[in-house]
Design a protein around this motif. Structure first.
Motif, mmCIF file in Angstrom:
data_model
loop_
_atom_site.group_PDB
_atom_site.id
_atom_site.type_symbol
_atom_site.label_atom_id
_atom_site.label_comp_id
_atom_site.label_asym_id
_atom_site.label_seq_id
_atom_site.Cartn_x
_atom_site.Cartn_y
_atom_site.Cartn_z
ATOM 1 N N GLY A 1 0.811 -1.216 0.000
ATOM 2 C CA GLY A 1 0.000 0.000 0.000
ATOM 3 C C GLY A 1 0.842 1.264 0.000
ATOM 4 N N MET A 2 2.138 1.111 -0.283
ATOM 5 C CA MET A 2 3.062 2.250 -0.302
ATOM 6 C C MET A 2 3.357 2.660 -1.737
ATOM 7 N N THR A 3 4.000 3.798 -1.886
ATOM 8 C CA THR A 3 4.471 4.209 -3.206
ATOM 9 C C THR A 3 5.765 3.464 -3.520
ATOM 10 N N ARG A 4 6.117 3.432 -4.797
ATOM 11 C CA ARG A 4 7.402 2.819 -5.199
ATOM 12 C C ARG A 4 8.561 3.526 -4.491
ATOM 13 N N GLN A 5 8.468 4.841 -4.383
ATOM 14 C CA GLN A 5 9.526 5.619 -3.740
ATOM 15 C C GLN A 5 9.676 5.220 -2.275
ATOM 16 N N ALA A 6 8.558 5.075 -1.568
ATOM 17 C CA ALA A 6 8.611 4.672 -0.155
ATOM 18 C C ALA A 6 9.195 3.273 -0.020
ATOM 19 N N VAL A 7 8.771 2.356 -0.895
ATOM 20 C CA VAL A 7 9.318 0.995 -0.867
ATOM 21 C C VAL A 7 10.821 1.044 -1.069
ATOM 22 N N GLY A 8 11.275 1.816 -2.051
ATOM 23 C CA GLY A 8 12.716 1.936 -2.323
ATOM 24 C C GLY A 8 13.485 2.451 -1.119
ATOM 25 N N THR A 9 12.909 3.433 -0.431
ATOM 26 C CA THR A 9 13.547 3.974 0.776
ATOM 27 C C THR A 9 13.674 2.892 1.847
ATOM 28 N N HIS A 10 12.612 2.123 2.061
ATOM 29 C CA HIS A 10 12.648 1.071 3.079
ATOM 30 C C HIS A 10 13.620 -0.047 2.706
ATOM 31 N N VAL A 11 13.689 -0.388 1.427
ATOM 32 C CA VAL A 11 14.639 -1.418 0.982
ATOM 33 C C VAL A 11 16.072 -0.953 1.251
ATOM 34 N N LYS A 12 16.342 0.320 0.981
ATOM 35 C CA LYS A 12 17.690 0.860 1.251
ATOM 36 C C LYS A 12 18.017 0.805 2.740
ATOM 37 N N VAL A 13 17.040 1.108 3.585
ATOM 38 C CA VAL A 13 17.251 1.051 5.034
ATOM 39 C C VAL A 13 17.519 -0.388 5.471
ATOM 40 N N LEU A 14 16.742 -1.327 4.956
ATOM 41 C CA LEU A 14 16.968 -2.748 5.281
ATOM 42 C C LEU A 14 18.374 -3.172 4.871
ATOM 43 N N HIS A 15 18.815 -2.692 3.715
ATOM 44 C CA HIS A 15 20.173 -3.005 3.236
ATOM 45 C C HIS A 15 21.226 -2.355 4.134
ATOM 46 N N GLU A 16 20.997 -1.101 4.487
ATOM 47 C CA GLU A 16 21.944 -0.364 5.334
ATOM 48 C C GLU A 16 22.177 -1.076 6.666
ATOM 49 N N TYR A 17 21.120 -1.637 7.249
ATOM 50 C CA TYR A 17 21.240 -2.296 8.547
ATOM 51 C C TYR A 17 21.460 -3.802 8.445
ATOM 52 N N GLY A 18 21.707 -4.286 7.229
ATOM 53 C CA GLY A 18 22.092 -5.680 7.050
ATOM 54 C C GLY A 18 20.960 -6.692 7.072
ATOM 55 N N LEU A 19 19.719 -6.239 7.000
ATOM 56 C CA LEU A 19 18.600 -7.183 7.000
ATOM 57 C C LEU A 19 18.320 -7.762 5.614
ATOM 58 N N VAL A 20 18.829 -7.095 4.578
ATOM 59 C CA VAL A 20 18.650 -7.573 3.208
ATOM 60 C C VAL A 20 19.915 -7.297 2.413
ATOM 61 N N LYS A 21 20.370 -8.314 1.694
ATOM 62 C CA LYS A 21 21.451 -8.115 0.724
ATOM 63 C C LYS A 21 20.782 -7.957 -0.634
ATOM 64 N N ILE A 22 21.322 -7.043 -1.444
ATOM 65 C CA ILE A 22 20.721 -6.743 -2.746
ATOM 66 C C ILE A 22 21.720 -7.068 -3.843
ATOM 67 N N PHE A 23 21.222 -7.740 -4.872
ATOM 68 C CA PHE A 23 22.028 -8.096 -6.034
ATOM 69 C C PHE A 23 21.283 -7.635 -7.280
ATOM 70 N N VAL A 24 22.017 -7.452 -8.372
ATOM 71 C CA VAL A 24 21.380 -7.090 -9.632
ATOM 72 C C VAL A 24 21.785 -8.119 -10.682
ATOM 73 N N GLU A 25 20.836 -8.449 -11.514
ATOM 74 C CA GLU A 25 21.088 -9.373 -12.610
ATOM 75 C C GLU A 25 21.384 -8.537 -13.847
ATOM 76 N N LYS A 26 22.595 -8.593 -14.309
ATOM 77 C CA LYS A 26 22.989 -7.817 -15.483
ATOM 78 C C LYS A 26 22.793 -8.682 -16.724
ATOM 79 N N ARG A 27 22.030 -8.168 -17.658
ATOM 80 C CA ARG A 27 21.823 -8.874 -18.922
ATOM 81 C C ARG A 27 22.514 -8.102 -20.026
ATOM 82 N N LYS A 28 23.110 -8.801 -20.910
ATOM 83 C CA LYS A 28 23.855 -8.160 -21.999
ATOM 84 C C LYS A 28 22.936 -7.368 -22.912
ATOM 85 N N GLY A 29 23.315 -6.128 -23.163
ATOM 86 C CA GLY A 29 22.652 -5.307 -24.155
ATOM 87 C C GLY A 29 21.293 -4.743 -23.796
ATOM 88 N N ASN A 30 20.599 -5.304 -22.847
ATOM 89 C CA ASN A 30 19.246 -4.835 -22.543
ATOM 90 C C ASN A 30 19.174 -4.368 -21.092
#
Length: 150
Positions: free
Chosen positions: A65-94
């Motif tokens: 029920g939050m905005t994308r921006q609010a979700v992003g802020t909370h995800v960053k906080v979870l990452h900052e305090y070590g509750l979530v590790k974040i990875f990105v899947e890099k795809r070639k060209g796209n």
């Protein structure tokens, strides 16, 4: 309405299960109940076969029920305090094919958290003392007739 009894099973209902130590993170400056809701959702979306959760920001926003921006802020906080590790899947060209992958982590114990973040301990102790003071045995004093109000 039916009274919820955590010892019973309810057909067709799914419940979040959260490590209780996450509640200690509420004494950190940037963490609130909404942050822990995002943690719950990431844990719920965790796929043990793949080894990560991969909901989109839109999915997390819709579920919380939050905005994308609010979700992003909370995800960053979870990452900052070590509750979530974040990875990105890099795809070639796209570049549009990039997507975040999340690995929820177990929380620190209260003792470990307070050792790492002393300001959280201070906030917790302040709150605990306030509650303790509220329930201390009050002094009983005689009331004067002019002070009685009904």
């Amino acid at each position: 309405m039916t009274v919820y009894d955590k010892t019973k099973k309810y057909d067709g209902m799914v419940f979040f299960k959260r490590p209780k130590d996450t509640l200690n993170y509420l004494y950190l400056d940037k963490v609130n109940a909404s942050t822990l809701l995002i943690y719950d959702l990431l844990c719920d979306y965790y796929n043990s076969e793949k080894g990560y959760a991969y909901p989109s920001m839109d999915t997390l926003a819709l579920d919380s029920g939050m905005t994308r921006q609010a979700v992003g802020t909370h995800v960053k906080v979870l990452h900052e305090y070590g509750l979530v590790k974040i990875f990105v899947e890099k795809r070639k060209g796209n570049k549009k094919g990039e997507g975040y992958k999340y690995k929820p982590q177990l929380p620190l114990s209260r003792e470990e958290l307070f050792k790492r973040y002393p300001e959280a301990r201070k906030r917790y102790e302040k709150k605990a003392n306030k509650i303790k003071d509220r329930y201390e045995k009050p002094e009983i004093v005689e009331v004067k007739i002019g002070d009685i109000r009904f």
